[in-house]
Design an enzyme around this catalytic site. Sequence first.
Site, PDB file in Angstrom:
ATOM      1  NE  ARG A   1       7.574  20.464  24.372  1.00 49.48           N
ATOM      2  CZ  ARG A   1       8.675  21.115  24.029  1.00 49.48           C
ATOM      3  NH1 ARG A   1       8.745  21.734  22.885  1.00 49.48           N
ATOM      4  NH2 ARG A   1       9.694  21.176  24.864  1.00 49.48           N
TER       5      ARG A   1
ATOM      6  CG  ASP B   1      -0.874  12.453  21.358  1.00 54.12           C
ATOM      7  OD1 ASP B   1      -0.603  13.247  22.280  1.00 54.12           O
ATOM      8  OD2 ASP B   1      -0.579  11.246  21.394  1.00 54.12           O
TER       9      ASP B   1
ATOM     10  CG  ASN C   1      -4.900   5.985   2.861  1.00 54.06           C
ATOM     11  OD1 ASN C   1      -5.830   5.624   2.153  1.00 54.06           O
ATOM     12  ND2 ASN C   1      -3.905   5.190   3.194  1.00 54.06           N
ATOM     13  CD  GLU C   2      -3.715   8.753   6.586  1.00 54.19           C
ATOM     14  OE1 GLU C   2      -2.526   8.774   6.197  1.00 54.19           O
ATOM     15  OE2 GLU C   2      -4.415   7.732   6.529  1.00 54.19           O
TER      16      GLU C   2
ATOM     17  CB  THR D   1      -9.649   0.481   5.751  1.00 55.08           C
ATOM     18  OG1 THR D   1      -9.060   0.922   4.519  1.00 55.08           O
ATOM     19  CG2 THR D   1     -11.121   0.216   5.526  1.00 55.08           C
ATOM     20  CB  ALA D   2      -5.254   3.799   6.367  1.00 55.46           C
ATOM     21  CE1 TYR D   3      -2.599   6.887  13.717  1.00 59.63           C
ATOM     22  CE2 TYR D   3      -2.024   8.814  12.414  1.00 59.63           C
ATOM     23  CZ  TYR D   3      -2.045   8.149  13.627  1.00 59.63           C
ATOM     24  OH  TYR D   3      -1.505   8.748  14.735  1.00 59.63           O
TER      25      TYR D   3
ATOM     26  CB  SER E   1      -4.940   2.114  13.829  1.00 55.59           C
ATOM     27  OG  SER E   1      -4.451   3.422  13.611  1.00 55.59           O
TER      28      SER E   1
ATOM     29  CG  ASP F   1      -2.047  -1.018   1.100  1.00 59.69           C
ATOM     30  OD1 ASP F   1      -2.449  -1.321  -0.025  1.00 59.69           O
ATOM     31  OD2 ASP F   1      -2.513  -1.499   2.142  1.00 59.69           O
TER      32      ASP F   1
END
Length: 270
Positions: free
Chosen positions: A137, A156, A127-128, A167-169, A172, A54
């Site tokens: 920080r 964060d 994707n993003e 379906t990626a980061y 998760s 990917d």
Amino acid sequence: MTKIQTRIINIVANDRPISKEISRILKQKLENNGFIIPEKFSFEADLIICIGGDGSFLRTLHEYNFPDIPIIGVNTGHLGFFQELSPYQLDEFIFRYEKGDYTIQELHPVEALVCTKSHCIEIIGINEITIKGDKSRTVHLNISLDDSFLEKFSGDGVLVSTPAGSTAYNYSLGGSIVDPRLNLLQITPIAPITTTAYRSFTSSIIVPKDSIIKIYPEYTFENSILIVTDGMEHKHYEIEEILLRMSDLRPKILRLKDYDFWNKVKEKFL
């Protein structure tokens, strides 16, 4: 106007030995079937075949500036969510491609206009696009949706994902999986802080395709923000405003006609 078929196919492979070997075999098979495989990337080609995982797929689209050429992937990586084919399917693919047994799926990237005190740059994500604090920080971001103030986020960072990137980061982080037929953006928090001092949304927010997401950073320790697009990091100083929206670009993926998104999701995640 219908594009004239050139029978030119670009093959792009990563540096792994297995990818190079599959590239050599595929080139030979395609040439035996009358296709032209250029030594250098051709913007006149009918198709791009990307051999790798990917990451290779995404890098290819970025490297060639999201060309208006359909792309299909041969998976020699790990998950291979974008990749349509396995190495053993090369002959089947050539046969079905010549028969026209495929469909074209359009992607809907996200774009960000990042403005500092001196200039603005545009960033595209398949994707993003992720906005994070530098040096791990806590980051404070004032987020508005169109003309409505949404929240002062602390944590964060935040991720704005496309349906393809759901379906990626995004996944998760606990974001929702989105059917690629839907045109929308998803705002997902990364380790949000929710205390008596700070209040942040703790789940994803789904917004329509024509929304404009406005982010205004607040600086405490230093004036740098890390922006990550499809895994590629960019550090920027003195950002005053980030505007995110769905891009007008429409990169194309070639899918064989029996492709089913939800079967792919079950195969890769369940």
